[in-house]
Design a protein around this motif. Structure first.
Motif, PDB file in Angstrom:
ATOM      1  N   ARG A   1       5.226   4.061  -5.143  1.00 44.23           N
ATOM      2  CA  ARG A   1       3.926   4.013  -5.913  1.00 44.23           C
ATOM      3  C   ARG A   1       3.794   3.292  -7.057  1.00 44.23           C
ATOM      4  O   ARG A   1       2.873   2.765  -7.542  1.00 44.23           O
TER       5      ARG A   1
ATOM      6  N   SER B   1       1.624   4.027   5.310  1.00 45.48           N
ATOM      7  CA  SER B   1       1.273   2.955   4.757  1.00 45.48           C
ATOM      8  C   SER B   1       2.301   1.883   4.091  1.00 45.48           C
ATOM      9  O   SER B   1       1.964   0.774   4.234  1.00 45.48           O
ATOM     10  N   VAL B   2       3.308   2.355   3.697  1.00 42.48           N
ATOM     11  CA  VAL B   2       4.256   1.559   2.995  1.00 42.48           C
ATOM     12  C   VAL B   2       4.921   0.890   4.158  1.00 42.48           C
ATOM     13  O   VAL B   2       5.108  -0.379   3.837  1.00 42.48           O
TER      14      VAL B   2
ATOM     15  N   ASP C   1       2.797  -0.029  -6.046  1.00 44.28           N
ATOM     16  CA  ASP C   1       1.655  -0.108  -5.331  1.00 44.28           C
ATOM     17  C   ASP C   1       0.703  -1.204  -5.893  1.00 44.28           C
ATOM     18  O   ASP C   1       0.399  -1.466  -6.820  1.00 44.28           O
TER      19      ASP C   1
ATOM     20  N   ASP D   1       0.865  -1.202   0.217  1.00 37.87           N
ATOM     21  CA  ASP D   1      -0.128   0.089  -0.099  1.00 37.87           C
ATOM     22  C   ASP D   1       1.028   1.153  -0.107  1.00 37.87           C
ATOM     23  O   ASP D   1       1.522   1.602   0.895  1.00 37.87           O
ATOM     24  N   ALA D   2       1.040   1.693  -1.156  1.00 39.51           N
ATOM     25  CA  ALA D   2       1.962   3.201  -1.239  1.00 39.51           C
ATOM     26  C   ALA D   2       1.493   4.349  -1.174  1.00 39.51           C
ATOM     27  O   ALA D   2       1.598   5.191  -1.871  1.00 39.51           O
ATOM     28  N   THR D   3       0.110   4.434  -0.420  1.00 39.39           N
ATOM     29  CA  THR D   3      -0.655   5.667  -0.269  1.00 39.39           C
ATOM     30  C   THR D   3       0.294   6.835   0.148  1.00 39.39           C
ATOM     31  O   THR D   3       0.280   7.826  -0.294  1.00 39.39           O
TER      32      THR D   3
END
Length: 108
Positions: free
Chosen positions: A88, A29-30, A91, A23-25
């Motif tokens: 991202r 999150s990463v 992601d 999850d690269a929000t």
């Protein structure tokens, strides 16, 4: 009827508990998703995966060149901005997909 319900539940649960993905929000999150992805890894697997994450975070050799050029040109972009930009691109990927992606970046 119970057999149909059992099959439905098995299919539903399989979809819910698939392999963890990145999850690269944002950077938090990463971190959380990478921790989930590495929980069951051996130390050796974890070390190999750390190297893959490093390559992805820098964007491979080309990304590293771009980052250094920007720094020498006086751009004020933070290194973590580049890292999240690069992460991202991965992601939604699983561990195996991220390994393949890191290898692609290495071979640029």
């Amino acid at each position: 009827m119970k057999a149909i319900l059992a099959i439905f539940m098995a299919v539903a649960l399989t979809g819910c508990f698939g392999e963890p993905t990145l999850d690269a929000t944002d950077m938090e999150s990463v971190k959380v998703s990478l921790q989930e992805m590495t929980e069951s890894m051996t130390e050796s697997e974890h070390e190999d995966f750390r190297k893959d994450i490093f390559v992805i975070g820098f964007g491979g050799p080309e990304g590293l060149k771009k980052m250094l050029q920007s720094a020498f040109q006086g751009e004020t972009k933070d290194g973590s901005d580049y890292a999240i930009e690069n992460m991202r691109k991965a992601d939604g990927m699983t561990v195996q997909e991220m390994k393949a992606f890191a290898n692609e970046l290495r071979n640029q």
